[in-house]
Scaffold this motif. Sequence first.
Motif, mmCIF file in Angstrom:
data_model
loop_
_atom_site.group_PDB
_atom_site.id
_atom_site.type_symbol
_atom_site.label_atom_id
_atom_site.label_comp_id
_atom_site.label_asym_id
_atom_site.label_seq_id
_atom_site.Cartn_x
_atom_site.Cartn_y
_atom_site.Cartn_z
ATOM 1 N N ARG A 1 -7.603 0.565 -6.365
ATOM 2 C CA ARG A 1 -7.851 1.918 -5.865
ATOM 3 C C ARG A 1 -9.285 2.074 -5.357
ATOM 4 O O ARG A 1 -10.238 1.724 -6.040
ATOM 5 N N ASP B 1 1.854 4.806 1.025
ATOM 6 C CA ASP B 1 1.607 5.762 2.101
ATOM 7 C C ASP B 1 1.255 7.126 1.505
ATOM 8 O O ASP B 1 1.718 7.488 0.421
ATOM 9 N N GLU B 2 0.420 7.895 2.218
ATOM 10 C CA GLU B 2 -0.005 9.213 1.725
ATOM 11 C C GLU B 2 1.182 10.143 1.467
ATOM 12 O O GLU B 2 1.142 10.990 0.572
ATOM 13 N N ASP B 3 2.243 10.010 2.259
ATOM 14 C CA ASP B 3 3.415 10.877 2.115
ATOM 15 C C ASP B 3 4.570 10.195 1.394
ATOM 16 O O ASP B 3 5.713 10.657 1.470
ATOM 17 N N ALA C 1 3.939 9.045 -4.283
ATOM 18 C CA ALA C 1 2.536 9.477 -4.260
ATOM 19 C C ALA C 1 2.347 10.730 -5.103
ATOM 20 O O ALA C 1 3.169 11.663 -5.065
ATOM 21 N N ASN C 2 1.287 10.760 -5.898
ATOM 22 C CA ASN C 2 0.904 11.886 -6.757
ATOM 23 C C ASN C 2 1.891 12.116 -7.903
ATOM 24 O O ASN C 2 1.950 13.214 -8.469
ATOM 25 N N THR D 1 0.842 -1.194 0.000
ATOM 26 C CA THR D 1 0.000 0.000 0.000
ATOM 27 C C THR D 1 0.876 1.243 0.000
ATOM 28 O O THR D 1 1.865 1.325 0.735
ATOM 29 N N HIS E 1 -1.520 7.160 -6.371
ATOM 30 C CA HIS E 1 -2.141 7.909 -5.277
ATOM 31 C C HIS E 1 -1.833 7.260 -3.933
ATOM 32 O O HIS E 1 -1.644 6.039 -3.850
ATOM 33 N N GLY E 2 -1.809 8.073 -2.881
ATOM 34 C CA GLY E 2 -1.732 7.529 -1.540
ATOM 35 C C GLY E 2 -2.932 6.645 -1.268
ATOM 36 O O GLY E 2 -4.055 6.982 -1.646
ATOM 37 N N GLY E 3 -2.703 5.496 -0.652
ATOM 38 C CA GLY E 3 -3.778 4.546 -0.388
ATOM 39 C C GLY E 3 -3.932 3.487 -1.451
ATOM 40 O O GLY E 3 -4.648 2.500 -1.244
#
Length: 229
Positions: A183, A153-155, A159-160, A151, A199-201
């Motif tokens: 997703r 992580d958001e940071d 990510a992005n 998975t 994406h995060g997640g």
Amino acid sequence: MYIIVVGAGSIGIPLIDVATTDENEVVVVERNEAKADRAAREYDCLVLNDDATEMATLEDAGIDRADALISTTDQDATNIMVCLLAKEREVPAIVSVVHNPEHMNLFRRIGVNTMENPQSLIAEYLYRAVKRPSIKDYMRVGDTAEVFEITVDEDAPIANKTLIEADEEGLLPHGVLVVAIERNGEADPITPQGGTEIHGGDMLTVYSQEGATPSVTDAFGHYEDHDFA
């Protein structure tokens, strides 16, 4: 499919469950009377309480029309004898559990697909769950390569960013490929392209030639793996 399962023990029973649930025609051969009785009571299949190393038993099990034979006993000698008999009758798919790694080549030389001792695989899986807590599931490919789920992580550094951007920034080491993305609970996974943004997640399925090393998992934001490096 018409499947003969030899052995109704700790490996055979879950296999029988899966095979019958998937609506295959299953015949079980189990030498132990108590185990044979259990399989007969619990599953919709024919169970023969007999010795699978005898060709007459396999004939009773319908070996001449079997699509596959899977031998799951706890004795490699029994498994290889059963597989040799199945090869003699030209069963299209023959698979066996192998308990002693030294016997693996013997099975392969006679053209049998093999699975390593499941207890060893479970032990390795549990160890990996501690050593690499970010990895949700994994499968070895050859000596070092692995396919695993992780998975984001958001940071996380990735990510992005698109996969092209991640590659240009050196976030993904050589030999690492993101092969699928799950997703937001969507039913169908995304097949990523170079322009796909991570994406995060996101739950990623990743192939890595060198396995799930910290240098790989760092990109997804899981630095805790360094604790076990």
